[in-house]
Design a protein around this motif. Structure first.
Motif, mmCIF file in Angstrom:
data_model
loop_
_atom_site.group_PDB
_atom_site.id
_atom_site.type_symbol
_atom_site.label_atom_id
_atom_site.label_comp_id
_atom_site.label_asym_id
_atom_site.label_seq_id
_atom_site.Cartn_x
_atom_site.Cartn_y
_atom_site.Cartn_z
ATOM 1 N N LYS A 55 0.828 -1.210 0.000
ATOM 2 C CA LYS A 55 0.000 0.000 0.000
ATOM 3 C C LYS A 55 0.856 1.250 0.000
ATOM 4 N N PHE A 56 1.909 1.263 0.824
ATOM 5 C CA PHE A 56 2.821 2.397 0.904
ATOM 6 C C PHE A 56 4.179 1.919 0.388
ATOM 7 N N THR A 57 4.349 2.056 -0.929
ATOM 8 C CA THR A 57 5.486 1.423 -1.594
ATOM 9 C C THR A 57 6.828 1.914 -1.080
ATOM 10 N N SER A 58 6.923 3.170 -0.722
ATOM 11 C CA SER A 58 8.186 3.682 -0.178
ATOM 12 C C SER A 58 7.911 4.953 0.607
ATOM 13 N N ALA A 59 8.871 5.348 1.378
ATOM 14 C CA ALA A 59 8.696 6.536 2.216
ATOM 15 C C ALA A 59 8.644 7.789 1.349
ATOM 16 N N VAL A 60 7.999 8.823 1.895
ATOM 17 C CA VAL A 60 7.965 10.103 1.193
ATOM 18 C C VAL A 60 9.384 10.640 1.076
ATOM 19 N N PRO A 61 9.787 11.079 -0.117
ATOM 20 C CA PRO A 61 11.176 11.517 -0.292
ATOM 21 C C PRO A 61 11.518 12.712 0.576
ATOM 22 N N GLU A 62 12.720 12.703 1.084
ATOM 23 C CA GLU A 62 13.209 13.827 1.860
ATOM 24 C C GLU A 62 13.776 14.880 0.914
ATOM 25 N N SER A 63 13.461 16.115 1.186
ATOM 26 C CA SER A 63 13.936 17.200 0.327
ATOM 27 C C SER A 63 14.316 18.381 1.205
ATOM 28 N N PRO A 64 15.179 19.239 0.719
ATOM 29 C CA PRO A 64 15.552 20.421 1.508
ATOM 30 C C PRO A 64 14.366 21.349 1.684
ATOM 31 N N ARG A 75 6.650 6.964 -6.285
ATOM 32 C CA ARG A 75 7.220 6.429 -7.531
ATOM 33 C C ARG A 75 8.535 7.132 -7.868
ATOM 34 N N ILE A 76 8.556 8.446 -7.706
ATOM 35 C CA ILE A 76 9.770 9.203 -8.018
ATOM 36 C C ILE A 76 10.909 8.803 -7.089
ATOM 37 N N GLU A 77 10.615 8.679 -5.797
ATOM 38 C CA GLU A 77 11.641 8.307 -4.835
ATOM 39 C C GLU A 77 12.173 6.898 -5.112
ATOM 40 N N LYS A 78 11.265 5.978 -5.455
ATOM 41 C CA LYS A 78 11.698 4.615 -5.760
ATOM 42 C C LYS A 78 12.577 4.593 -7.013
ATOM 43 N N GLY A 79 12.178 5.381 -8.041
ATOM 44 C CA GLY A 79 12.976 5.443 -9.258
ATOM 45 C C GLY A 79 14.365 6.005 -9.006
ATOM 46 N N ARG A 80 14.441 7.043 -8.196
ATOM 47 C CA ARG A 80 15.748 7.624 -7.864
ATOM 48 C C ARG A 80 16.623 6.632 -7.109
ATOM 49 N N LYS A 81 16.010 5.907 -6.194
ATOM 50 C CA LYS A 81 16.773 4.946 -5.401
ATOM 51 C C LYS A 81 17.322 3.825 -6.279
ATOM 52 N N VAL A 82 16.483 3.303 -7.178
ATOM 53 C CA VAL A 82 16.919 2.216 -8.058
ATOM 54 C C VAL A 82 18.037 2.677 -8.981
ATOM 55 N N MET A 83 17.890 3.864 -9.573
ATOM 56 C CA MET A 83 18.908 4.359 -10.507
ATOM 57 C C MET A 83 20.200 4.714 -9.780
ATOM 58 N N LYS A 101 23.574 2.939 -10.581
ATOM 59 C CA LYS A 101 24.460 3.935 -11.190
ATOM 60 C C LYS A 101 24.147 4.140 -12.666
ATOM 61 N N SER A 102 22.857 4.287 -12.954
ATOM 62 C CA SER A 102 22.407 4.479 -14.338
ATOM 63 C C SER A 102 21.606 5.772 -14.436
ATOM 64 N N GLU A 103 22.249 6.912 -14.142
ATOM 65 C CA GLU A 103 21.579 8.200 -14.187
ATOM 66 C C GLU A 103 21.038 8.468 -15.582
ATOM 67 N N TRP A 104 19.819 9.010 -15.634
ATOM 68 C CA TRP A 104 19.153 9.246 -16.916
ATOM 69 C C TRP A 104 19.751 10.430 -17.651
ATOM 70 N N SER A 105 20.014 11.496 -16.935
ATOM 71 C CA SER A 105 20.600 12.686 -17.563
ATOM 72 C C SER A 105 21.245 13.540 -16.482
ATOM 73 N N GLN A 106 21.862 14.616 -16.913
ATOM 74 C CA GLN A 106 22.526 15.520 -15.986
ATOM 75 C C GLN A 106 21.567 16.542 -15.380
ATOM 76 N N GLU A 126 16.564 14.232 -14.458
ATOM 77 C CA GLU A 126 15.342 13.700 -15.042
ATOM 78 C C GLU A 126 15.228 12.207 -14.729
ATOM 79 N N LEU A 127 13.984 11.720 -14.723
ATOM 80 C CA LEU A 127 13.743 10.310 -14.424
ATOM 81 C C LEU A 127 12.812 9.715 -15.486
#
Length: 401
Positions: free
Chosen positions: A105-114, A306-314, A318-323, A326-327
Motif C-alpha cells: 500500500k505504501f510502496t516507499s517513504a515520502v522523499p526527503e527534500s531540503p 514512484r519518483i523516490e523509488k525510481g531515484r533509489k533504483v537508478m 548507477k544508471s543516471e538518466w541525464s545531468q 530527469e527520471l
C-alpha cells in the motif's frame, strides 16, 4: 488497505488474551491428540502444562501417583510444546502478511527534500495558497481563524468567494436566479469563452417547470421558453427544438422512455454546480480545479513514492538518466489532470501543440501535422515512414492524447 486491516485484526486476536481461541477444559493428564483437539492460545497451552505438572506433583507427594501418570508427563510436555510452536508460527506468518500488505500500500517513504519555503516570497506564496484554498472550498470560519494568525486576504477576494458559494447553495436548492444574475453581468465574458452555462440554466428551469406539477403545466413551460429560450435559438437552435419536442412525451413516466429520456435525468441539473464554479473561477483568472487538492491527490496519491523509488533504483544501479535530474518514470494521471499533449512526434521528436496536432494516417501510424506535410508527395500522397503503405493527406485524422 482492507487486506492489511484484516491481517492486523487476525494478529490482534492471536496475541490478545481475551480474544484468543477458547481452551477446552479437560483432565490435566488427558491426551490432546486426535480429531477432538482444540486450538489454544500460547498462554492457555502454558497454563494447561503448569496445571498438569502441579497435579502430578501433588499426587507424587501424596503417594497416589501411578507409573502411568508419571510416564504421561513427557507426553504432555511434547503436546504443549507443539501447540506453542503452532501458535508462534501462525503469529509470525500473520505478522509477515501485515508487513507485506503495508509495503504494497505504501510502496516507499515520502522523499526527503531540503526546505523549499525559506525565502519570504515563497512563504507568502504558500500562505496565500492555503488561504485561498479555505475560501474556495467554502471553509470560511477556518479561513477567518487562519487570517487572524497567518495571512491577510483582500476583502474583495473574500466577497467573491462568498458570492460563489452563495450561488452554489442556491443551485443546490434548485434556485437558478442568482446564477442567472451573474451570467447577465458576465455575458460578454461567457460569450468569448463559448460557454453554454446560461442556456443550461434556462434548460434546467424549463424542465423543472414542465415536470413540477401533475398533470404537467405545459403552458408555464412554453411561456418560459418563449421569453428566455427563443432569443437564444440562433446559437442553440437544435437543443431548443428538442426541448419543445419533448412536450409530446410528458408526463415524466413517458418522457423517461422516450427519445428525450436524457432531459428527464437528474444529471441535467447536477452538472450546473461544477459548470458554474468553473466559469466563475475562470472569470477570476483561476484554474477550474482547486490547486492544493490537485497537488495532494497527485503527489500523495503515489507520484512522490514512484519518483523516490525510481531515484533509489537508478542510484543503486548507477544508471543516471541525464545531468538535469530527469527520471524515466511515467506517473498515471486521470484525464482531468492532463494539462498538455502527451504525444511526441516520432519523426521530428517534437511535442504536439494546438498548432501542430497529432495526425493519424490511413495505416494507423501517427505523426505531427508538420511532419505529415513534409512527408507529402505530389497528388496529396503520403509515404508512411514506418510501413510501405501510402495514405491520402486529405484522409488523415486529427487525434487527441
Amino acid at each position: 488497505m482492507d487486506a492489511a486491516l484484516k491481517d492486523l485484526s487476525k494478529l490482534e486476536n492471536l496475541t490478545h488474551l481475551s480474544r484468543a481461541s477458547s481452551y477446552v477444559q479437560r483432565s490435566p493428564l488427558a491426551s490432546t491428540s486426535g480429531k477432538g483437539k482444540s486450538t489454544s492460545s500460547i498462554e492457555e497451552s502454558l497454563d494447561g502444562l503448569l496445571a498438569s505438572l502441579r497435579d502430578v506433583k501433588e499426587r507424587l507427594e501424596a503417594g497416589t501417583a501411578s507409573e502411568e501418570d508419571v510416564a504421561n508427563v513427557c507426553k504432555i510436555i511434547e503436546e504443549r510444546k507443539k501447540e506453542v510452536d503452532e501458535r508462534q508460527k501462525e503469529i509470525y506468518s500473520t505478522l509477515g502478511k501485515v508487513g507485506k500488505a503495508l509495503d504494497k500500500k505504501f510502496t516507499s517513504a515520502v522523499p526527503e527534500s531540503p526546505h523549499l519555503f525559506t525565502s519570504e516570497a515563497s512563504q507568502e506564496a504558500l500562505l496565500r495558497t492555503v488561504a485561498l484554498h479555505f475560501l474556495r472550498t467554502g471553509q470560511f470560519s477556518t479561513a477567518e481563524t487562519f487570517f487572524e494568525t497567518h495571512f491577510e486576504i483582500p476583502e474583495e477576494s473574500r466577497t467573491q468567494f462568498v458570492e460563489l458559494h452563495t450561488v452554489l447553495t442556491a443551485l443546490r436548492r434548485s434556485d437558478i436566479q442568482p446564477a442567472l444574475s451573474w451570467c447577465e453581468r458576465k455575458r460578454e465574458f461567457l460569450n468569448e469563452r463559448g460557454s453554454p452555462l446560461e442556456f443550461f440554466l434556462h434548460r434546467s428551469q424549463f424542465i423543472r417547470l414542465l415536470l413540477a406539477s401533475s398533470p404537467p403545466n405545459s403552458m408555464a413551460a412554453l411561456a418560459y421558453a418563449q421569453e428566455k429560450l427563443v432569443p437564444m435559438v440562433t446559437k442553440y437552435g437544435d437543443d431548443i427544438y428538442r426541448l419543445l419536442a419533448c412536450l409530446a412525451y410528458v408526463p415524466l413516466s413517458r418522457l423517461q422512455h422516450s427519445p428525450y429520456a436524457d432531459l428527464a435525468s437528474p444529471a441535467l441539473h447536477m452538472e450546473l454546480e461544477p459548470m458554474f464554479a468553473t466559469e466563475y473561477c475562470a472569470s477570476l483568472g483561476m484554474s477550474r480545479q482547486v490547486p492544493l487538492r490537485v497537488v495532494c491527490n497527485i503527489g500523495g496519491g503515489g507520484a512522490l513514492a514512484r519518483i523516490e523509488k525510481g531515484r533509489k533504483v537508478m542510484r543503486e544501479r548507477k544508471s543516471e538518466w541525464s545531468q538535469t535530474d530527469e527520471l524515466p518514470i511515467e506517473i498515471p494521471l486521470p484525464p482531468e489532470n492532463r494539462y498538455h499533449s502527451i504525444f511526441a512526434c516520432p519523426v521530428s521528436k517534437e511535442q504536439a501543440t494546438d498548432a501542430n496536432p497529432p495526425m493519424m494516417m490511413e495505416c494507423g501510424h501517427v505523426v505531427a501535422k508538420d511532419s505529415l506535410q513534409k512527408l507529402c508527395k505530389p497528388q496529396g500522397r503520403v509515404k508512411c515512414p514506418y510501413c510501405p503503405q501510402e495514405s491520402h493527406l486529405a484522409k488523415a485524422l486529427q487525434v487527441y492524447f
